[in-house]
Enzyme design. Structure first.
Site, PDB file in Angstrom:
ATOM      1  CG  PHE A  26      -1.522   1.204   1.671  1.00  8.72           C
ATOM      2  CD1 PHE A  26      -2.260   1.984   0.799  1.00  8.72           C
ATOM      3  CD2 PHE A  26      -1.361   1.626   2.980  1.00  8.72           C
ATOM      4  CE1 PHE A  26      -2.820   3.183   1.225  1.00  8.72           C
ATOM      5  CE2 PHE A  26      -1.916   2.808   3.418  1.00  8.72           C
ATOM      6  CZ  PHE A  26      -2.641   3.592   2.540  1.00  8.72           C
ATOM      7  CG  ASN A 110      19.446  -9.939   3.319  1.00 13.76           C
ATOM      8  OD1 ASN A 110      20.577 -10.249   3.715  1.00 13.76           O
ATOM      9  ND2 ASN A 110      18.445 -10.812   3.296  1.00 13.76           N
ATOM     10  CE1 TYR A 156       5.065  -4.976  10.871  1.00 15.16           C
ATOM     11  CE2 TYR A 156       4.111  -3.694  12.648  1.00 15.16           C
ATOM     12  CZ  TYR A 156       4.570  -3.782  11.352  1.00 15.16           C
ATOM     13  OH  TYR A 156       4.537  -2.672  10.535  1.00 15.16           O
ATOM     14  CE1 TYR A 170      24.139  -4.233   9.555  1.00 14.55           C
ATOM     15  CE2 TYR A 170      25.140  -3.426   7.530  1.00 14.55           C
ATOM     16  CZ  TYR A 170      24.730  -4.470   8.323  1.00 14.55           C
ATOM     17  OH  TYR A 170      24.931  -5.762   7.901  1.00 14.55           O
TER      18      TYR A 170
END
Ligand code: UDP
Length: 331
Positions: A26, A110, A156, A170
């Site tokens: 969406f 990833n 979730y 990161y």
């Protein structure tokens, strides 16, 4: 409207190759359309498990679509990334909770690897769910949340929380240029009518004069942001360097689910009644973003009221239901 908000369209006009994960979803499909409008090259990744090809049909000739499950590493050259891939409706993310956890965590890892390799700026679609059933109201970014680690929403909520940590690491360790946006309830055209979320459910029921399903007593609240406003916020957030987040992105206009149902019945001139069903476990009682940070840093705030947004969304589902009806009858 806060000042300074309109500048980002201009600044984004430098042509970039932009990767969108979860592009057929969406929010993803709205974002792809907007990026195309801004004249960027768009690479759209989706595994089409909860997103739909239909959402990209209109722009399919102008973007590159890659069918790929983001749990598996992939190498793509790009300048900028919007990482949205993950089912977001409780109905979908609870169907296969392990897959949800993998999609969220491995998908984040990833996609961060692509960003690291390409020195690409990357946006992460985190969520208001990281606040759980909040004890602070409205929720500020500094609130640390109240999540049940073993409840049905944890697959979730917790994997999104962990992904925020991964993004931050990161950034700290490898200097990846991150933006963490916490997206609150969003609605509008192109949300699948069977998505299971409250606005799509209630509007479709209302348009078909079916009983509106309210879970619990309907006194729980949410704050709904029209999708176009959200997309503007995401782009404005990406186009500034003062803050990498987390930043709440949503509309602070709060409403109870019962009031929402009544509004939808009235606006769609429906003869539907309301039917109460049991409240799902761990359903948050209150949710409303404090958007001071977004207002101050981005000069952004939502422009579309709930009435305006519901009007546009009702029109969208009116057409979607007619098309479905025609195809059912002609089969
Ligand atoms: N809800 C409801 N009827 C529905 C779908 C949802 O009453 O048909 C309620 C749900 O229990 C929650 C709120 O509406 O309190 C928002 O649900 P949604 O699934 O849209 O998003 P959430 O904010 O819970 O992730």
């Amino acid at each position: 409207m806060a000042e300074g908000y309109s500048g980002y369209n201009e600044k984004l006009s430098e042509k970039k190759t932009v990767l969108v994960t979860g592009a057929a979803g969406f929010i993803g499909s709205h974002l792809c359309r907007k990026l195309l409008d801004l004249d960027h090259r768009v690479i759209a990744i989706d595994d089409f498990s909860s997103g739909s090809y239909k959402n990209l049909e209109e722009i399919q000739d102008n973007i590159q679509i890659i069918e790929h499950d983001i749990r598996t590493p992939i190498d793509i050259q790009c300048d900028e990334i919007y990482h949205l891939a993950c089912p977001a409706s409780p109905k979908y993310y609870q169907k296969d909770p392990i897959k949800t956890i993998e999609t969220s965590f491995l998908g984040a890892k990833n996609t961060l690897e692509i960003a690291k390799k390409n020195k690409a700026k990357i946006f992460f679609s985190s969520t208001s769910e990281i606040y759980g059933d909040p004890k602070q109201h409205p929720q500020k970014e500094t609130y640390l949340g109240s999540v049940n680690t073993v409840g049905p929403r944890a697959c979730y909520d917790e994997s999104k929380r962990l992904s925020e940590t991964l993004f931050m690491e990161y950034s700290n360790l490898f200097g990846v240029d991150i933006r963490i946006g916490r997206i609150f309830n969003t609605y509008g055209p192109f949300m699948d009518k069977d998505d299971g979320r409250v606005i799509s459910n209630l509007i479709c029921q209302s348009l078909q004069d079916k009983p509106l399903t309210i879970y619990g007593d309907g006194l729980q609240t949410r704050s709904f942001c029209y999708v176009e406003d959200l997309i503007e916020a995401i782009l404005a957030f990406m186009n500034q360097d003062e803050c990498k987040g987390p930043m709440n992105l949503g509309n602070p206009e709060e409403i109870s689910i019962k009031e929402l149902a009544e509004k939808i019945i009235a606006m769609s001139c429906s003869s539907s009644e309301i039917k109460f069903h049991p409240l799902p476990k761990d359903d948050p009682q209150l949710r409303c973003p404090d958007i001071s940070k977004a207002k101050n840093i981005l000069g952004w705030q939502p422009k579309i009221s709930l009435e305006q947004g519901l009007g546009k969304t009702i029109n969208f589902y009116k057409q979607a239901l007619v098309i479905d009806d025609v195809s059912v009858n002609s089969n």
